[in-house]
Design an enzyme around this catalytic site. Structure first.
Site, PDB file in Angstrom:
ATOM      1  N   HIS A 188       6.145  -7.645   4.041  1.00 31.95           N
ATOM      2  CA  HIS A 188       7.451  -7.467   3.268  1.00 31.95           C
ATOM      3  C   HIS A 188       8.183  -5.965   2.837  1.00 31.95           C
ATOM      4  CE1 HIS A 188       7.836 -11.913   4.500  1.00 31.95           C
ATOM      5  NE2 HIS A 188       7.337 -11.350   5.329  1.00 31.95           N
ATOM      6  N   GLU A 278     -10.213  -4.760  -4.487  1.00 33.37           N
ATOM      7  CA  GLU A 278      -9.635  -5.603  -3.763  1.00 33.37           C
ATOM      8  C   GLU A 278     -10.589  -6.908  -4.049  1.00 33.37           C
ATOM      9  OE1 GLU A 278      -6.826  -5.910  -1.449  1.00 33.37           O
ATOM     10  OE2 GLU A 278      -6.879  -2.859  -1.047  1.00 33.37           O
TER      11      GLU A 278
HETATM   12  C1  LIG Z   1      -1.792 -10.126  -8.154  1.00 30.00           C
HETATM   13  C2  LIG Z   1      -2.605  -9.938  -7.069  1.00 30.00           C
HETATM   14  C3  LIG Z   1      -2.471  -8.588  -6.203  1.00 30.00           C
HETATM   15  C4  LIG Z   1      -1.382  -8.529  -5.060  1.00 30.00           C
HETATM   16  N1  LIG Z   1      -2.164  -6.671  -4.456  1.00 30.00           N
HETATM   17  C5  LIG Z   1      -1.505  -6.200  -3.676  1.00 30.00           C
HETATM   18  C6  LIG Z   1      -1.302  -5.379  -3.206  1.00 30.00           C
HETATM   19  O1  LIG Z   1      -1.245  -4.135  -3.404  1.00 30.00           O
HETATM   20  N2  LIG Z   1      -0.559  -4.571  -2.305  1.00 30.00           N
HETATM   21  C7  LIG Z   1      -0.187  -5.522  -0.815  1.00 30.00           C
HETATM   22  O2  LIG Z   1       0.153  -5.386  -0.029  1.00 30.00           O
HETATM   23  N3  LIG Z   1      -0.453  -6.925  -1.191  1.00 30.00           N
HETATM   24  C8  LIG Z   1      -1.195  -7.859  -2.290  1.00 30.00           C
HETATM   25  N4  LIG Z   1      -1.286  -8.915  -3.227  1.00 30.00           N
HETATM   26  C9  LIG Z   1      -0.718  -9.775  -2.215  1.00 30.00           C
HETATM   27  C10 LIG Z   1       0.539 -10.122  -1.580  1.00 30.00           C
HETATM   28  O3  LIG Z   1       1.496 -10.255  -2.910  1.00 30.00           O
HETATM   29  C11 LIG Z   1       0.924 -11.368  -0.668  1.00 30.00           C
HETATM   30  O4  LIG Z   1       0.551 -10.860   0.560  1.00 30.00           O
HETATM   31  C12 LIG Z   1       2.874 -11.197  -1.203  1.00 30.00           C
HETATM   32  O5  LIG Z   1       2.709 -12.318   0.217  1.00 30.00           O
HETATM   33  C13 LIG Z   1       2.988 -10.112  -0.073  1.00 30.00           C
HETATM   34  O6  LIG Z   1       4.795 -10.437  -0.432  1.00 30.00           O
HETATM   35  P1  LIG Z   1       5.350 -10.641   1.436  1.00 30.00           P
HETATM   36  O7  LIG Z   1       4.986 -11.653   2.120  1.00 30.00           O
HETATM   37  O8  LIG Z   1       6.883 -10.678   0.227  1.00 30.00           O
HETATM   38  O9  LIG Z   1       5.171  -9.204   1.464  1.00 30.00           O
HETATM   39  C14 LIG Z   1      -1.854  -9.053  -4.065  1.00 30.00           C
HETATM   40  C15 LIG Z   1      -1.095 -11.007  -4.545  1.00 30.00           C
HETATM   41  C16 LIG Z   1      -1.514 -10.923  -5.873  1.00 30.00           C
HETATM   42  C17 LIG Z   1      -1.926 -12.225  -6.055  1.00 30.00           C
END
Ligand SMILES: Cc1cc2nc3c(=O)[nH]c(=O)nc-3n(C[C@H](O)[C@H](O)[C@H](O)COP(=O)(O)O)c2cc1C
Length: 482
Positions: A188, A278
């Site tokens: 998002h 990752e």
């Molecule tokens: C600790 C942690 C680190 C994360 N790092 C990333 C990242 O660097 N980039 C990314 O796109 N998603 C990352 N994620 C996954 C996203 O936070 C997850 O897909 C979340 O739904 C994204 O928010 P959105 O749905 O509002 O886009 C991470 C999740 C966690 C729990």
């Protein structure tokens, strides 16, 4: 807490964790690799506590880092306000149906805005902004730099609506007032960023580098498009989140946050970011360009605490919370698809809670096991990057790999018990994608039916071990041995 809302105060939760015996203090670690390696070794222990690092090398200012905050049933259940739950299975069952209920209740919990909060105790403005003030760790030897944001909440706003999104995206320190933001395309935050760039407008960003870990737990899961994660968090808390507004962007962030970086990603300003590990335990891609955010304000409490949650070969800092949350969602998905008598599900940490999932069932009819396995592999919450989906009988604990692999070794005929699904949903992020022949992110998937064959259920050899009753009696009588 009153109608004034919940400030997402990390320190209030640390008191709870300490009372539960789930928090340990570490003094004198070096931010340069040592803190990361201690955290990594810690999370691989049985019953690993959360670690609060103080007196960090080069930081006599008392600034701190917390790791491993969500990695036990007791900590995770207390963060989710479910009381103290001590086992994985009980926590997964307790969570059944809750994500759906939280989502439905979220619109009732608009965040409440206030003027003041501990987050404003210290402010760095414009030229005074210097992120070197904070002990951002270099987590692993092969990382591209220091990451100040891992267990963080990245707050952004849509271009043509009021929608505020909060996502967990990693944040790399480039220099004293610039950070790199890694948002995978489609997330998002990335969608909102793309809209701004196409319109040639700067993109507002506020990065919450420390708060009650419930915050990053929820900003790290897929909350629906258009919904603000603060509302969802409010539904879990049963009260709204209390926020203040940033001076530069007007973006809302929790009034009790520990450390917040606020600024803009300007059109055309992208820099090399990463590499960083990752969730599955690899560095799958080379360093690539990512939005650079110019930080114009830094807000922080006295002695702020950065919440760290770095990925690494699992089990890692957040693989446990992912395993629990995804297992509960899979359990709900199986029930919604009409699969009866599911004893439990476990999305294993070794597969990053995506690639190796197990369901235990009480077999009711011919074909029940394959039905459960295929739905586990292909349902909405399970399909992305699923690789192995294993079905076991209810005498096997799906979270216990020894038991699961014993069932695979002793209850399968590989020729007929492994179904292969071709051209399923994969990911460019999959370490195996390097060897795949597809042009799109596809992968094959295996469903392993490790249940006793349904047509030989009655005559299948008996298990050679003490009965459950006898085990319970002996455990009770010989407590000091067990
Ligand atoms: C600790 C942690 C680190 C994360 N790092 C990333 C990242 O660097 N980039 C990314 O796109 N998603 C990352 N994620 C996954 C996203 O936070 C997850 O897909 C979340 O739904 C994204 O928010 P959105 O749905 O509002 O886009 C991470 C999740 C966690 C729990």
């Amino acid at each position: 807490m009153s109608g004034a809302g919940n400030p997402l105060d990390l320190r209030a939760w640390l008191d709870v964790a300490r009372k539960l015996g789930e928090l340990r203090d570490v003094s004198g670690a070096d931010w340069n690799l040592e803190l990361g390696a201690i955290s990594e070794l810690n999370v691989k222990k049985d019953a690993a506590p959360a670690l609060l690092f103080d007196d960090i090398k080069d930081y006599p200012n008392g600034y701190r880092v917390l790791t491993c905050s969500t990695a036990s049933p007791a900590r995770l259940s207390s963060l989710l306000r479910l009381g103290e739950i001590k086992t994985h299975a009980a926590l997964v069952h307790k969570l059944r149906g809750l994500p759906k209920a939280w989502q439905a209740a979220a619109p009732k919990f608009e965040p409440v805005i206030t003027e003041k909060g501990p987050v404003f105790e210290n402010i760095q403005s414009s030229d005074a902004v210097d992120m070197n003030t904070f002990p951002a760790p270099l987590w692993h030897e092969k990382d591209g730099g220091r990451y100040i944001g891992t267990g963080c909440m990245v707050v952004t706003r849509d271009l043509d609506s009021d929608w505020v999104n909060v996502g967990t995206y990693r944040v790399q320190m480039h220099d004293r007032n610039t950070v790199g933001l890694d948002m995978i395309p489609g997330k998002h935050g990335a969608q909102q960023y793309d809209k701004h760039m196409k319109a040639g407008k700067p993109f507002p960003v506020a990065i919450v580098c420390g708060a009650d870990p419930l915050g990053y737990l929820i900003s790290g899961i897929e909350v629906p498009y258009g919904m603000c994660e603060y509302n969802y968090i409010g539904a879990i808390l049963g009260e709204p989140v209390q926020v203040v507004r940033g001076e530069v962007t007007g973006l809302p962030f929790p009034s009790g946050a520990e450390l917040v970086l606020e600024g803009w990603a300007h059109p055309g300003d992208e820099r090399i970011e990463g590499p960083f590990g990752e969730f599955h335990g690899y560095y799958p891609g080379k360093a690539a360009t990512a939005p650079a955010v110019k930080i114009e304000r830094v807000y922080f409490r006295h002695n702020p605490i950065i919440v760290g949650s770095p990925p690494a070969k699992p089990p890692n800092d957040y693989s446990y919370s992912k395993a629990v949350m995804r297992s509960a969602l899979l359990l709900d998905a199986l029930a919604a698809a009409g699969v009866p008598d599911v004893a439990n599900v476990w999305a294993h940490e070794i597969g990053g809670a995506r690639m190796f999932n197990v369901v235990a069932i009480k077999q009711r009819y011919a074909g029940h096991a394959r039905q459960a396995g295929h739905i586990l592999s292909q349902c909405g919450v399970g399909a992305y990057m699923s690789r192995y989906s294993v079905v076991v009988d209810e005498d096997i604990d799906p979270s216990n790999l020894q038991e699961v692999m014993w069932a695979v070794a002793t209850r399968t005929d590989p020729e007929i018990d492994i179904d292969i699904i071709k051209r399923g949903m994969g990911s460019k992020n999959d370490p195996m994608s390097i060897a795949y022949r597809y042009d799109a992110p596809l992968t094959s998937k295996a469903v392993i039916d490790a249940c006793r064959p349904y047509d030989f259920l009655k005559s299948f050899p008996e298990v050679a071990e003490a009965s459950k009753e006898l085990q319970d009696q002996v455990r009770a009588k010989w407590k000091e041995l067990f």
